[in-house]
Design a protein around this motif. Structure first.
Motif, short mmCIF file in Angstrom:
data_model
loop_
_atom_site.label_atom_id
_atom_site.label_comp_id
_atom_site.label_asym_id
_atom_site.label_seq_id
_atom_site.Cartn_x
_atom_site.Cartn_y
_atom_site.Cartn_z
N UNK A 67 0.83 -1.21 0.00
CA UNK A 67 0.00 0.00 0.00
C UNK A 67 0.87 1.26 0.00
N UNK A 68 1.94 1.23 0.80
CA UNK A 68 2.85 2.39 0.81
C UNK A 68 3.52 2.57 -0.54
N UNK A 69 3.96 1.45 -1.15
CA UNK A 69 4.59 1.54 -2.48
C UNK A 69 3.59 2.06 -3.51
N UNK A 70 2.35 1.53 -3.43
CA UNK A 70 1.32 2.01 -4.37
C UNK A 70 1.03 3.49 -4.15
N UNK A 71 1.00 3.90 -2.88
CA UNK A 71 0.78 5.32 -2.58
C UNK A 71 1.91 6.18 -3.14
N UNK A 72 3.15 5.67 -2.99
CA UNK A 72 4.29 6.41 -3.55
C UNK A 72 4.19 6.49 -5.06
N UNK A 73 3.79 5.37 -5.70
CA UNK A 73 3.62 5.39 -7.16
C UNK A 73 2.53 6.36 -7.58
N UNK A 74 1.44 6.37 -6.81
CA UNK A 74 0.34 7.30 -7.12
C UNK A 74 0.81 8.75 -7.00
N UNK A 75 1.55 9.03 -5.91
CA UNK A 75 2.06 10.39 -5.73
C UNK A 75 3.03 10.78 -6.85
N UNK A 76 3.91 9.81 -7.23
CA UNK A 76 4.85 10.10 -8.32
C UNK A 76 4.11 10.32 -9.63
N UNK A 77 3.08 9.48 -9.89
CA UNK A 77 2.30 9.65 -11.12
C UNK A 77 1.56 10.99 -11.11
N UNK A 78 1.03 11.36 -9.94
CA UNK A 78 0.35 12.65 -9.84
C UNK A 78 1.32 13.80 -10.08
N UNK A 79 2.55 13.67 -9.53
CA UNK A 79 3.56 14.72 -9.75
C UNK A 79 3.93 14.80 -11.23
#
Length: 224
Positions: A67-79
């Motif tokens: 979940x943390x990795x997915x959250x980081x990926x989501x944040x990176x994709x959003x950025x």
């Protein structure tokens, strides 16, 4: 006999008591064995539950890590999406600015083209009029030369006033001819200068168009 019977009864009672105690002991052993089996079963169940708890905890930790990795990926994709949006907005602004500049250049070039056409027409008209005027002046000079020659060869050569007037007229026509020649040369120079300016403006527009095409081909830089 009575003593023997009493003794046997006593022995029998003692045997019964011993058997009863043995039975109680066996029952107690069975109870203890049953309790031990139950305790062993509970212990095994407890161990199974403990293993399941540990497994669930590891699975929960793994899910939390995912979940943390997915959250980081989501944040990176959003950025990245925000960066791409800013790049697209910047490129869109540059395209709009380039289109406005191109429209300005089109209007400028059209105005200069019309001005050049008008100037060329005016220059041709002025050149034709100048040539006609020069030809008229040449004819007048030729006539004056002929008249002067006739005056010089005739008996009226003594009329100094007419000769002076003719000479003055000749000088005036010669000055007008020179002035018209200078005006014609100046007009030609101005036309050549204007053609050079139009050529430079057109070349600058072509260079800007090539540069914008190269920028559009390369595209915006997008972070992976």
């Amino acid at each position: 006999m009575e003593l023997s019977a009493a003794f046997e009864e006593r022995v029998r009672q003692m045997e019964d008591a011993r058997n009863h105690r043995l039975a109680l002991l066996n029952a107690e052993k069975e109870i203890q064995a049953a309790k031990l089996r139950i305790l062993s079963a509970k212990l095994a169940a407890t161990r199974r539950l403990e293993c399941r708890r540990l497994l669930l905890e590891r699975r929960a930790a793994d899910l939390a890590s995912r979940a943390l990795a997915a959250r980081a990926d989501i944040d990176a994709a959003r950025a990245r999406r925000l960066l791409v949006a800013r790049d697209l907005s910047s490129v869109r602004g540059e395209i709009e600015e380039a289109q406005r500049r191109e429209e300005d250049w089109d209007r400028f070039y059209e105005a200069k083209r019309k001005e050049m056409e008008e100037f060329q027409a005016e220059s041709r008209r002025f050149e034709a009029e100048t040539r006609e005027e020069v030809q008229r002046l040449r004819d007048s000079v030729s006539q004056l030369k002929s008249a002067l020659q006739e005056l010089q060869s005739s008996a009226m050569y003594s009329n100094n006033t007419e000769i002076a007037a003719a000479e003055a007229r000749k000088s005036d026509l010669t000055a007008k001819k020179a002035k018209l020649g200078e005006s014609l040369a100046s007009a030609r120079q101005f036309r050549a200068l204007l053609q050079q300016q139009l050529q430079k403006a057109f070349q600058s527009q072509v260079d800007d168009g090539d540069q914008k095409e190269a920028q559009a081909t390369s595209g915006p830089t997008i972070m992976p």
